[in-house]
Enzyme design. Structure first.
Site, PDB file in Angstrom:
ATOM      1  N   GLU A   1       0.819  -1.210   0.000  1.00  0.00           N
ATOM      2  CA  GLU A   1       0.000   0.000   0.000  1.00  0.00           C
ATOM      3  C   GLU A   1       0.861   1.273   0.000  1.00  0.00           C
ATOM      4  O   GLU A   1       0.393   2.353   0.376  1.00  0.00           O
ATOM      5  CB  GLU A   1      -0.931  -0.002   1.205  1.00  0.00           C
ATOM      6  CG  GLU A   1      -1.929  -1.141   1.213  1.00  0.00           C
ATOM      7  CD  GLU A   1      -2.780  -1.160   2.454  1.00  0.00           C
ATOM      8  OE1 GLU A   1      -3.819  -0.486   2.481  1.00  0.00           O
ATOM      9  OE2 GLU A   1      -2.400  -1.862   3.415  1.00  0.00           O
TER      10      GLU A   1
ATOM     11  N   SER B   1      -5.916  -2.801   1.450  1.00  0.00           N
ATOM     12  CA  SER B   1      -6.323  -2.283   0.148  1.00  0.00           C
ATOM     13  C   SER B   1      -6.798  -3.372  -0.802  1.00  0.00           C
ATOM     14  O   SER B   1      -6.748  -3.229  -2.020  1.00  0.00           O
ATOM     15  CB  SER B   1      -5.173  -1.495  -0.508  1.00  0.00           C
ATOM     16  OG  SER B   1      -4.998  -0.259   0.134  1.00  0.00           O
TER      17      SER B   1
ATOM     18  N   SER C   1     -10.877  10.009   0.508  1.00  0.00           N
ATOM     19  CA  SER C   1     -10.946   8.706   1.161  1.00  0.00           C
ATOM     20  C   SER C   1     -12.233   8.578   1.972  1.00  0.00           C
ATOM     21  O   SER C   1     -12.928   9.557   2.236  1.00  0.00           O
ATOM     22  CB  SER C   1      -9.735   8.499   2.077  1.00  0.00           C
ATOM     23  OG  SER C   1      -8.538   8.411   1.327  1.00  0.00           O
TER      24      SER C   1
END
Length: 352
Positions: free
Chosen positions: A13, A190, A321
């Site tokens: 990530e 993720s 996000s």
């Protein structure tokens, strides 16, 4: 405040982390703080003789950040790019700069940045940092252990088992689960290395692919349902957000590519479902020994059953996000959220 925003590292990530941390660094600078973006693994080789000057450099270190690509980063290339070729996780001047800062904002995701090891190291070195403590991070990072904690705490979660790479029997029958199932690394993030499999051949291929990332994977029952996330900060659950991928599920590509996913906040769900999701978020947060902030991931099936999948201890923090979107729905703007995380981290560990 003098703030080091720590990012990058050697997690799959890595790109997500750099993007998150760049947003954090920019907004903290706009808020009047002396913030500097620093890669935890590559460090700052050509630092000024007086390290204090780093906090007032005009670029704020933002040149190291880039866009999140469709594919996961080439970590071997990252390792090869480090001039001293050291395998130490902490790059040149990282410890020194973090010690000089009033606080280090952890913009890391996955790997050594989120599994509690860095937090424990900073505790020993007297470095102040944001986010949950080392114990909570270590527990929540292990999806297999998290599943056990959820079950013991009365938090519904998909049935599943852990499977080691060297297990004598890696067959689906050994898991007592039936197709379709989900195969995912035990400590990844993720959705990298996550597969929804419907056939025996897909199962074997998914195992081989997931074992490329870690020596342990989680096999769990596949539950068809709507996907949600629910953040928590300052002891309060935020408004849930629904995640609707345009194709497939909420995998790495769908998470970080523009227009790949529709995100609805506040989520269009009945009030009682929202209330239950918030309750379960706080219950999971405390069961995993977390503090400051985190984000829970949920599935809601057609019968109205809620399943908590995991807790993200350092969730994505770009302005786009999930957690910042939830916070904005609750009336907390992005820059204020970053400062709130700093304030609550200081109160949790460093203010008597």
């Amino acid at each position: 405040m003098k703030i080091i925003v720590l990012a990058g590292g050697l997690s799959t990530e890595r790109d997500v982390s750099l993007s998150s941390a760049a947003g954090i660094c920019r907004t903290l600078t706009e808020k009047g703080h002396n913030a500097f973006l620093l890669d935890v693994f590559l460090g700052l080789k050509d630092a000024p003789e007086n390290l204090e000057e780093v906090f007032t450099l005009p670029g704020h270190g933002l040149e190291i950040a880039g866009n999140i690509k469709t594919d996961e980063p080439d970590l071997e290339a990252v390792k090869a790019s480090r001039p001293d070729q050291s395998d130490c996780f902490l790059g040149p001047n990282v410890i020194e700069l973090c010690r000089l800062a009033d606080i280090t904002f952890l913009g890391l995701h996955g790997g050594e940045g989120e599994n509690g090891k860095l937090q424990a190291t900073f505790d020993l070195l007297g470095i102040r940092y944001t986010g949950p403590d080392s114990l909570g991070c270590a527990i929540a990072m292990d999806k297999g252990f998290t599943k056990q904690v959820f079950l013991q705490s009365g938090i519904d979660t998909p049935a599943g088992v852990c499977l080691h790479k060297n297990a004598a029997d890696r067959s689906l029958s050994s898991t007592n689960l039936a197709l379709p199932v989900v195969v995912k690394p035990c400590s990844g993030g993720s959705s990298i290395g996550v597969y929804i499999v419907n056939t025996q051949s897909e199962y074997e291929e998914a195992l081989n692919n997931s074992f490329r990332y870690e020596d342990e994977v989680v096999i769990e029952e596949y539950i068809k349902g709507r996907e949600f996330a629910c953040g928590v900060i300052d002891g309060q659950a935020l408004p849930p957000i629904e995640i609707i991928p345009r194709t497939g599920f909420f995998d790495y590509a769908n998470k970080y590519q523009a227009d790949a996913t529709l995100e609805v906040c506040p989520a269009d769900i009945p009030e009682d479902v929202e209330h239950r999701m918030k309750e379960l978020t706080l219950k999971a947060f405390h069961a995993l020994k977390l503090n400051v902030y985190s984000r829970a991931d949920f599935l809601l099936d057609e019968k109205g059953n809620l399943y908590c999948l995991e807790m993200n201890t350092l969730p994505g923090m770009t302005a786009a996000s999930l957690l910042p979107k939830e916070a904005k729905t609750a009336g907390i703007e992005y820059g204020d959220l970053c400062e709130l995380i700093i304030q609550k981290s200081l109160e949790a560990r460093y203010t008597k």
